[in-house]
Design a protein around this motif. Structure first.
Motif, short mmCIF file in Angstrom:
data_model
loop_
_atom_site.label_atom_id
_atom_site.label_comp_id
_atom_site.label_asym_id
_atom_site.label_seq_id
_atom_site.Cartn_x
_atom_site.Cartn_y
_atom_site.Cartn_z
N VAL A 12 66.92 14.61 19.29
CA VAL A 12 68.33 14.21 19.22
C VAL A 12 68.65 13.07 20.18
N THR A 13 68.01 13.03 21.33
CA THR A 13 68.32 11.96 22.27
C THR A 13 67.87 10.61 21.75
N GLY A 14 66.64 10.54 21.24
CA GLY A 14 66.14 9.28 20.70
C GLY A 14 66.97 8.78 19.54
N ILE A 75 83.30 14.31 16.41
CA ILE A 75 82.53 13.34 15.62
C ILE A 75 81.54 13.99 14.66
N ALA A 76 81.19 15.27 14.87
CA ALA A 76 80.18 15.91 14.02
C ALA A 76 80.56 17.35 13.69
N PRO A 77 81.78 17.59 13.21
CA PRO A 77 82.20 18.97 12.95
C PRO A 77 81.36 19.68 11.89
N HIS A 78 80.78 18.91 10.95
CA HIS A 78 80.00 19.52 9.87
C HIS A 78 78.71 20.15 10.35
N GLY A 146 70.92 19.00 11.17
CA GLY A 146 72.05 18.35 10.53
C GLY A 146 72.56 17.20 11.38
N LEU A 147 72.63 17.41 12.70
CA LEU A 147 73.07 16.35 13.61
C LEU A 147 72.09 15.18 13.59
N LEU A 385 80.55 10.78 12.39
CA LEU A 385 79.26 10.70 11.70
C LEU A 385 79.42 10.94 10.20
N PRO A 386 78.48 10.44 9.40
CA PRO A 386 78.52 10.76 7.96
C PRO A 386 78.50 12.26 7.74
N GLY A 387 79.40 12.74 6.89
CA GLY A 387 79.50 14.17 6.61
C GLY A 387 80.59 14.87 7.38
#
Length: 554
Positions: A12-14, A75-78, A146-147, A385-387
């Protein structure tokens, strides 16, 4: 290939670093040795940290977590399940620690609410009857894959590239600068050179290995954590023990299961993901003190991951094994190699948590952008983010989707409600490995541990490959599996090998959990894959597999 920045590491960091660069208009390429999220980012308990776990002893980490908890929800609720969390006080726990906990949360900006024993049980009916009180905090659940997918898709849509199965094999250095990185394309079987102006080392627990290739020292401690997966959620929200962090002090409901955690042991290598049966026993026994029903529950599997712990100075003993790593801070550090080591064009981002990945990326890209002369500010905290328009994840949504589409007859994986259409779409997008399908749609996660869905999906992969090439053929039938001889077109043998690789990962997680219902499940899987399909890879459970020391066969 030429680019401005090479990012090493597909956790996730990269991927957050890649997205931050993309939003600032910087051309970048990310290289990852396996698939996205196959290291620490895919081997954890799925907790969206409120920071409360660190409020007593590591307030810097606590503040970072609560800040990013709020940002990710925006930004990423999904990717987030908004379930909240409790820290529960049991009869043997120290009330003085509870006072320190509340004060630490207050100082760190973490909202808490004290609940009586009765209120705690109304919120969590399966809590131990002797729970004295509890503190509610804004913990949550988050789907790391998903993230990852959302961040990677956003970065690629803005012109950056993601190269999975491209392990780093070396760097070309001219005096104080890296001029290129060398990677091996594991699919094509050939080496590639990527010319670059800058390098960001975001390899997590493996960042020290990348530093060694670049000729700079970087001391990482491999802190292994063992987690246990139960076949039911048991709890509505996250349950933590209100005591100094120790083994078996957290229960995280994640999709249809509960994940118990976690140990914290220093090991010699970040690739050590072995699971001793004694650790499984300890997780169950300790977590059952908070939720007694867990003691008699069905254990699906156990797994381990390595925390990316950074220390500025190497440990004195240098042996890297055996100790508890809980005293090492969970905060993150930007390692300034131009200043520290004279390597003018590389930065490393180390430490931290999945919850703080975006903040970590902002910190290192801010430093890099200043050197590059890029004036575009960071926008990752405000650009959704998308989604994200789907809203927060709800555990009932997969079932609701199946009912809405009347897709019961189309299920490939009944446990996780994965439909034929989802698998078909994933294959059409270029997916060729069952392991990748697992991360994308959760195929094989359920109680049967891929007894039925793996061969069904393998058949779809085989049928999607044309005669004589690895490209999907349009209109290919997908109603029957490829057989064990690998005769489903020219891609057949690869599909069978992929099936065995998939089963190896499923079986590895079950080796330390074979008793009761899960022992019977292993025997059924053995009958299917060794008996019907005549597979003999190491990933197929062996009828003579030793049971766990916990209970034996029953």
């Amino acid at each position: 290939m030429e680019t401005d920045v090479v990012v090493v590491g597909g956790g996730v960091t990269g991927v957050a670093v890649l997205r931050d660069l993309a939003l600032r208009g910087v051309h970048a390429v990310l290289v990852e040795r396996f698939d996205l999220g196959t290291g620490t980012s895919g081997r954890w308990h799925g907790l969206l940290h409120s920071g409360a776990r660190y409020a007593v002893r590591d307030q810097e980490s606590a503040r970072e977590c609560i800040e990013e908890n709020t940002t990710l929800r925006r930004i990423a609720p999904h990717t987030i399940e908004d379930i909240g969390g409790l820290f529960v006080l049991l009869p043997g726990d120290d009330e003085a620690y509870a006072g320190q906990f509340v004060e630490g949360c207050r100082a760190s900006g973490i909202p808490t609410e004290e609940l009586s024993a009765a209120a705690s049980h109304r919120r969590e009916p399966l809590l131990a009857p002797d729970v004295r009180l509890a503190f509610a905090v804004p913990d949550g659940g988050i789907d790391s894959w998903g993230l990852l997918r959302s961040m990677a898709a956003d970065a690629e849509a803005r012109g950056c590239k993601v190269l999975v199965r491209h392990p780093l094999v070396g760097m070309e250095r001219n005096d104080d600068r890296i001029t290129a990185v060398r990677v091996h394309d594991a699919v094509a079987g050939e080496d590639r050179t990527i010319g670059c102006q800058w390098v960001v080392n975001a390899a997590g627990a493996w960042a020290g290995d990348v530093g060694k290739m670049a000729g700079v020292p970087l001391t990482m401690i491999a802190g292994k954590g063992v987690m246990v997966v139960m076949a039911s959620r048991y709890v509505r929200g996250v349950i933590n023990a209100c005591r100094k962090p120790a083994d078996g002090d957290i229960i995280v409901p994640q999709h249809e299961v509960a994940i118990l955690g976690t140990t914290s042991e220093q090991v010699a290598s970040a690739d050590d993901i072995s699971v001793p049966p004694a650790d499984v026993d300890r997780m169950i026994d300790m977590c059952a003190q908070m939720v007694p029903a867990i003691a008699s529950g069905r254990v699906l599997r156990a797994f381990a991951g390595s925390r990316p712990l950074y220390v500025a100075e190497p440990p004195a003993d240098g042996d890297g094994g055996g100790g508890d790593t809980r005293e090492v801070s969970r905060t993150f550090t930007v390692v300034d190699h131009p200043r520290l080591d004279g390597l003018d064009n590389m930065y490393s981002i180390v430490g931290g948590k999945l919850t703080t990945c975006r903040q970590m990326a902002e910190a290192v890209v801010d430093r890099l952008a200043e050197r590059m002369g890029v004036t575009e500010p960071c926008r990752t905290a405000t650009e959704v983010l998308p989604g994200a328009d789907h809203g927060t994840h709800r555990v009932a949504e997969p079932l609701a989707r199946v009912e809405r589409d009347k897709a019961y007859g189309e299920l490939i994986c009944e446990c996780e409600l994965v439909t034929r259409g989802q698998v078909r779409d994933a294959i059409a997008s270029g997916l060729t490995e069952l392991e990748d399908l697992r991360r994308k749609v959760r195929l094989g996660y359920g109680p049967c541990q891929a007894a039925f869905c793996a061969w069904r999906a393998a058949g779809m992969l085989a049928d999607a490959r044309p005669e004589g090439s690895g490209e999907p053929r349009s209109g290919a039938p997908v109603d029957h599996p490829g057989n064990g001889s690998g005769s489903a077109g020219d891609g057949g043998p690869d599909v069978v090998a992929g099936l065995e690789r998939f089963l190896e990962e499923r079986w590895r997680g079950q080796r330390s959990t074979i008793w009761g219902d899960q022992a019977r499940q292993a025997l059924l899987n053995h009958a299917i894959y060794r008996g019907i399909f005549d597979l003999h890879g190491e990933g197929v459970p062996d009828e003579a597999a030793a049971p766990s020391a916990r209970a034996g066969w029953d």
